[in-house]
Design a protein around this motif. Structure first.
Motif, mmCIF file in Angstrom:
data_model
loop_
_atom_site.group_PDB
_atom_site.id
_atom_site.type_symbol
_atom_site.label_atom_id
_atom_site.label_comp_id
_atom_site.label_asym_id
_atom_site.label_seq_id
_atom_site.Cartn_x
_atom_site.Cartn_y
_atom_site.Cartn_z
ATOM 1 N N ALA A 107 0.648 -1.621 -0.068
ATOM 2 C CA ALA A 107 0.215 -0.147 0.108
ATOM 3 C C ALA A 107 0.494 1.476 0.086
ATOM 4 O O ALA A 107 2.153 0.640 0.468
ATOM 5 N N ALA A 108 0.202 2.311 -0.829
ATOM 6 C CA ALA A 108 0.950 3.728 -0.470
ATOM 7 C C ALA A 108 2.280 3.467 -1.221
ATOM 8 O O ALA A 108 3.198 4.737 -0.412
ATOM 9 N N GLY A 160 -6.096 -2.451 -8.211
ATOM 10 C CA GLY A 160 -6.650 -1.803 -6.698
ATOM 11 C C GLY A 160 -8.242 -1.338 -6.963
ATOM 12 O O GLY A 160 -8.750 -1.798 -5.932
ATOM 13 N N ARG A 201 0.097 8.482 2.194
ATOM 14 C CA ARG A 201 -1.420 7.952 2.321
ATOM 15 C C ARG A 201 -2.026 8.584 3.630
ATOM 16 O O ARG A 201 -2.810 9.879 2.468
ATOM 17 N N GLY A 232 -0.797 -3.585 -9.113
ATOM 18 C CA GLY A 232 -1.403 -4.170 -8.063
ATOM 19 C C GLY A 232 -0.504 -5.397 -7.355
ATOM 20 O O GLY A 232 0.456 -4.260 -6.928
ATOM 21 N N LYS A 261 3.069 2.944 -6.904
ATOM 22 C CA LYS A 261 2.462 2.420 -8.013
ATOM 23 C C LYS A 261 1.701 3.409 -9.142
ATOM 24 O O LYS A 261 2.316 3.200 -10.140
ATOM 25 N N SER A 295 -9.088 -5.547 0.377
ATOM 26 C CA SER A 295 -8.637 -6.811 1.092
ATOM 27 C C SER A 295 -8.406 -7.929 1.268
ATOM 28 O O SER A 295 -8.170 -9.076 1.831
HETATM 29 O O1 CDP Z 1 -4.012 2.533 -3.234
HETATM 30 P P1 CDP Z 1 -3.018 1.545 -2.215
HETATM 31 O O2 CDP Z 1 -1.889 0.701 -2.526
HETATM 32 O O3 CDP Z 1 -3.145 1.562 -0.483
HETATM 33 O O4 CDP Z 1 -4.102 0.085 -2.487
HETATM 34 P P2 CDP Z 1 -5.004 -0.512 -4.146
HETATM 35 O O5 CDP Z 1 -3.372 -0.383 -4.983
HETATM 36 O O6 CDP Z 1 -5.851 0.298 -4.013
HETATM 37 O O7 CDP Z 1 -5.454 -2.080 -3.847
HETATM 38 C C1 CDP Z 1 -6.400 -2.624 -2.448
HETATM 39 C C2 CDP Z 1 -6.707 -3.402 -2.071
HETATM 40 O O8 CDP Z 1 -6.774 -4.239 -2.661
HETATM 41 C C3 CDP Z 1 -5.029 -4.166 -1.737
HETATM 42 O O9 CDP Z 1 -4.399 -3.811 0.011
HETATM 43 C C4 CDP Z 1 -4.900 -5.898 -1.979
HETATM 44 O O10 CDP Z 1 -5.497 -6.551 -1.362
HETATM 45 C C5 CDP Z 1 -6.311 -5.460 -3.104
HETATM 46 N N1 CDP Z 1 -5.636 -5.670 -4.340
HETATM 47 C C6 CDP Z 1 -5.523 -7.395 -4.693
HETATM 48 O O11 CDP Z 1 -5.591 -7.753 -3.811
HETATM 49 N N2 CDP Z 1 -5.067 -7.739 -5.820
HETATM 50 C C7 CDP Z 1 -4.482 -6.396 -7.043
HETATM 51 N N3 CDP Z 1 -4.426 -6.391 -7.953
HETATM 52 C C8 CDP Z 1 -4.888 -5.667 -6.517
HETATM 53 C C9 CDP Z 1 -5.189 -4.611 -5.434
#
Ligand code: CDP
Length: 209
Positions: free
Chosen positions: A9-10, A32, A140, A112, A13, A82
């Motif tokens: 997270a954060a 995500g 974040r 992701g 990416k 998640s």
């Molecule tokens: O923005 P941040 O990096 O905090 O989160 P995000 O990329 O929006 O993803 C949110 C949540 O979705 C992640 O903590 C994962 O649990 C899930 N996710 C996943 O399982 N597989 C992916 N390809 C992308 C997100």
């Protein structure tokens, strides 16, 4: 060309993915957002995001309008994402869409958790973006405050650590760098430096390959 960007997270990416997509004129997919939308849709239907049946129903009925709206960027959506993301049947529903997006010419930048390991194991470029939890929580927090959301560092850090742990420890498609990923620690870098380092990696790799 397919560029897979994974990381916790954060970690930065999203910003890196957007800049690489612009630079190489590729399509961009934030996976995500898909999981956040499934999480919110499950909650919206009155179910718990860990309820596999309800989450799969939400995943199957996902439509483009579910991918819009500020609520998707909330911490509630992240936590729900998640939880639905730990369900194998939910991930199976999402897989085909992500793969066909990646395969559509001229290619894509996809970010992701499992892009380099599961969704696109044959990606031309794999980058695993990471940073210390404290740095990521600070980023974040700034992002939330810039959007006018009231938040405190300790709480953001704790939520993020719990979510990272769920992502790393789950049985299906856990968060981990692909064996052939370039690991990029962004802890002491700003967005420009992250972009420059990634670009350098991609172009030097092109020269050597
Ligand atoms: O923005 P941040 O990096 O905090 O989160 P995000 O990329 O929006 O993803 C949110 C949540 O979705 C992640 O903590 C994962 O649990 C899930 N996710 C996943 O399982 N597989 C992916 N390809 C992308 C997100």
């Amino acid at each position: 060309m397919i560029i897979a960007i994974d990381g916790p997270a954060a970690a930065g990416k999203g910003t890196l993915a957007r800049r690489l997509a612009e630079h190489f004129e590729l399509a961009l997919l934030d996976t995500g957002l898909l999981y956040r939308a499934v999480g919110l849709k499950t909650l919206g239907g009155g179910a718990d995001p860990s309820d596999a049946e309800a989450a799969v129903r939400a995943a199957r009925s996902l439509s483009p309008s579910d991918l819009e709206g500020a609520a998707l960027r909330s911490e509630e959506a992240a936590t729900a994402a998640s939880k639905v993301g730990a369900i194998a049947a939910v991930r199976a529903v999402m897989l085909e869409f992500q793969r066909s997006f990646a395969r559509t010419p001229p290619g894509a930048v996809i970010d992701g958790r499992d892009i380099g390991t599961e969704v696109c194991p044959d990606a031309d470029v794999k980058i695993f973006v990471t940073a210390r939890p404290e740095v990521r929580a600070r980023r974040r927090l700034k992002e939330l405050r810039d959007r006018g959301v009231d938040a405190i560092h300790g709480r953001v850090l704790q939520d993020m650590k719990e979510r990272d742990a769920r992502d790393v420890e789950r049985d299906v498609a856990p968060l981990k760098p692909a064996e052939d990923a370039f690991v990029l620690d962004t802890g002491d870098m700003d967005a420009d430096a992250v972009f420059a380092t990634a670009l350098d990696f991609i172009t030097s790799r092109d020269r050597s390959g």
